[in-house]
Structure formats: structure tokens, C-alpha cells
Design a protein around this motif. Structure first.
Motif, PDB file in Angstrom:
ATOM      1  N   TRP A 181      -6.446  24.573  37.245  1.00 55.51           N
ATOM      2  CA  TRP A 181      -6.994  25.710  37.990  1.00 55.51           C
ATOM      3  C   TRP A 181      -6.039  26.123  39.111  1.00 55.51           C
ATOM      4  N   LEU A 182      -6.187  27.362  39.499  1.00 58.05           N
ATOM      5  CA  LEU A 182      -5.520  27.846  40.704  1.00 58.05           C
ATOM      6  C   LEU A 182      -6.566  28.582  41.535  1.00 58.05           C
ATOM      7  N   GLN A 183      -6.982  27.951  42.610  1.00 54.37           N
ATOM      8  CA  GLN A 183      -7.916  28.575  43.536  1.00 54.37           C
ATOM      9  C   GLN A 183      -7.125  29.411  44.528  1.00 54.37           C
ATOM     10  N   MET A 184      -7.427  30.697  44.579  1.00 53.85           N
ATOM     11  CA  MET A 184      -6.680  31.611  45.441  1.00 53.85           C
ATOM     12  C   MET A 184      -7.627  32.207  46.480  1.00 53.85           C
ATOM     13  N   ASN A 185      -7.360  31.913  47.740  1.00 55.13           N
ATOM     14  CA  ASN A 185      -8.170  32.413  48.850  1.00 55.13           C
ATOM     15  C   ASN A 185      -7.330  33.329  49.739  1.00 55.13           C
ATOM     16  N   SER A 186      -8.008  34.090  50.552  1.00 57.69           N
ATOM     17  CA  SER A 186      -7.336  35.000  51.498  1.00 57.69           C
ATOM     18  C   SER A 186      -6.274  35.842  50.792  1.00 57.69           C
ATOM     19  N   LEU A 187      -6.664  36.419  49.692  1.00 62.41           N
ATOM     20  CA  LEU A 187      -5.711  37.161  48.876  1.00 62.41           C
ATOM     21  C   LEU A 187      -5.183  38.394  49.606  1.00 62.41           C
ATOM     22  N   LYS A 188      -3.927  38.693  49.322  1.00 62.25           N
ATOM     23  CA  LYS A 188      -3.233  39.827  49.928  1.00 62.25           C
ATOM     24  C   LYS A 188      -2.759  40.776  48.830  1.00 62.25           C
ATOM     25  N   PRO A 189      -2.552  42.036  49.161  1.00 64.26           N
ATOM     26  CA  PRO A 189      -2.044  42.970  48.138  1.00 64.26           C
ATOM     27  C   PRO A 189      -0.743  42.486  47.495  1.00 64.26           C
ATOM     28  N   GLU A 190       0.081  41.795  48.240  1.00 63.29           N
ATOM     29  CA  GLU A 190       1.348  41.303  47.692  1.00 63.29           C
ATOM     30  C   GLU A 190       1.173  40.155  46.709  1.00 63.29           C
ATOM     31  N   ASP A 191      -0.043  39.664  46.557  1.00 65.64           N
ATOM     32  CA  ASP A 191      -0.330  38.655  45.530  1.00 65.64           C
ATOM     33  C   ASP A 191      -0.577  39.300  44.163  1.00 65.64           C
ATOM     34  N   THR A 192      -0.628  40.613  44.119  1.00 66.03           N
ATOM     35  CA  THR A 192      -0.849  41.320  42.862  1.00 66.03           C
ATOM     36  C   THR A 192       0.276  41.026  41.878  1.00 66.03           C
ATOM     37  N   ALA A 193      -0.098  40.537  40.691  1.00 64.16           N
ATOM     38  CA  ALA A 193       0.883  40.155  39.681  1.00 64.16           C
ATOM     39  C   ALA A 193       0.149  39.680  38.437  1.00 64.16           C
ATOM     40  N   GLN A 246      -0.268  33.480  28.020  1.00 63.83           N
ATOM     41  CA  GLN A 246      -0.026  34.918  27.856  1.00 63.83           C
ATOM     42  C   GLN A 246      -0.168  35.681  29.171  1.00 63.83           C
ATOM     43  N   GLY A 247      -0.729  35.026  30.173  1.00 57.20           N
ATOM     44  CA  GLY A 247      -0.861  35.628  31.487  1.00 57.20           C
ATOM     45  C   GLY A 247      -2.214  36.280  31.721  1.00 57.20           C
ATOM     46  N   THR A 248      -2.580  36.367  32.991  1.00 53.37           N
ATOM     47  CA  THR A 248      -3.810  37.039  33.387  1.00 53.37           C
ATOM     48  C   THR A 248      -3.505  37.893  34.625  1.00 53.37           C
ATOM     49  N   GLN A 249      -4.003  39.114  34.626  1.00 55.07           N
ATOM     50  CA  GLN A 249      -3.681  40.062  35.687  1.00 55.07           C
ATOM     51  C   GLN A 249      -4.549  39.821  36.914  1.00 55.07           C
ATOM     52  N   VAL A 250      -3.908  39.759  38.058  1.00 55.29           N
ATOM     53  CA  VAL A 250      -4.605  39.691  39.339  1.00 55.29           C
ATOM     54  C   VAL A 250      -4.183  40.911  40.148  1.00 55.29           C
ATOM     55  N   THR A 251      -5.165  41.681  40.586  1.00 54.92           N
ATOM     56  CA  THR A 251      -4.888  42.866  41.384  1.00 54.92           C
ATOM     57  C   THR A 251      -5.673  42.777  42.686  1.00 54.92           C
ATOM     58  N   VAL A 252      -4.975  42.879  43.805  1.00 55.21           N
ATOM     59  CA  VAL A 252      -5.595  42.797  45.118  1.00 55.21           C
ATOM     60  C   VAL A 252      -5.462  44.154  45.794  1.00 55.21           C
ATOM     61  N   SER A 253      -6.589  44.752  46.086  1.00 50.25           N
ATOM     62  CA  SER A 253      -6.578  46.075  46.721  1.00 50.25           C
ATOM     63  C   SER A 253      -6.647  45.937  48.239  1.00 50.25           C
ATOM     64  N   SER A 254      -6.026  46.885  48.914  1.00 49.18           N
ATOM     65  CA  SER A 254      -5.991  46.834  50.385  1.00 49.18           C
ATOM     66  C   SER A 254      -7.172  47.550  51.004  1.00 49.18           C
TER      67      SER A 254
END
Length: 122
Positions: free
Chosen positions: A80-92, A114-122
Motif C-alpha cells: 500500500w501507499l498511504q498518501m496524506n496532505s496531497l498537493k497538486p504537484e503529486d498529480t501523476a 500498469q499504473g493508477t492515475q492520481v489527480t490532486v486539484s487545487s
């Protein structure tokens, strides 16, 4: 060769959290290192974090230290990868990888999801 399948990506607002999962087709107890990388549009694939076989040793990119946590459960063959306090620059697109050595360079990992998309909006 191990098949890896990521899930858990999506769209989240800045400051929010997501938890990515990586399911392996083979026992993860036989895989020395599992890692997460990410790739933004037009950029190279960058190291995010890796974890060793028994989960004791982890390493993180400076950009995610204190915000992201990598973990694994060999009984469930999952990382797992737990991602907190996400920022727009984490989008990938986030990729799970397996390898025999704990390295931050992508070339050391032999199996990829195959990858999974993460999009962080500001």
C-alpha cells in the motif's frame, strides 16, 4: 515474473488523502523490495518509496517524506501507499514495482504494474 495490479487512484482536493494498493500475483514474501514510482505528463518516472521484504526498512523521496507511508502485508500479497496532505504537484500516474534490490532508480525493478492515475486539484 510477477504481475502487479494497482488500484485506489482518483481525483482528490489538495490536503486530502488517498490509499493506493498493489496486488501481486506471486507471494510477496519472495520479493525482496517493493516500490512505488510516479510519472507526471512530460516528465520522467520518479521514485516515491520502497520497502524491504519484511517491512522493516523503508525509504522515501524527499518530496513525500512525512506525508506518504508505504507498507506491505505478505499474507495478503499486497503493498500500500498511504498518501496524506496531497498537493497538486503529486498529480501523476503511480506505478508499483518489484525488484531484488532497494534502489531509487527505476532500472533496478524488473516487474511493473500498469499504473493508477492520481489527480490532486487545487
Amino acid at each position: 515474473q510477477v504481475q502487479l495490479v494497482e488500484s485506489g487512484g482518483g481525483l482528490v482536493q489538495a490536503g486530502g488523502s488517498l490509499r493506493l494498493s498493489c496486488a501481486a500475483s506471486a507471494p510477496t514474501s519472495s520479493i525482496n523490495y517493493m516500490a512505488w514510482f510516479r510519472q507526471a505528463p512530460g516528465k520522467e518516472r520518479d521514485f516515491v518509496a520502497f520497502i524491504n521484504r519484511n517491512g522493516v526498512y523503508t525509504e522515501y523521496a524527499d518530496s513525500v517524506k512525512g506525508r506518504f507511508t508505504i507498507s506491505r502485508d505478505n499474507a495478503e500479497n499486497t503493498v500500500w501507499l498511504q498518501m496524506n496532505s496531497l498537493k497538486p504537484e503529486d498529480t501523476a500516474v503511480y506505478y508499483c514495482a518489484a525488484g531484488s534490490r532497494g534502489r531509487i532508480e527505476a532500472k533496478w525493478y524488473t516487474d511493473w504494474g500498469q499504473g493508477t492515475q492520481v489527480t490532486v486539484s487545487s
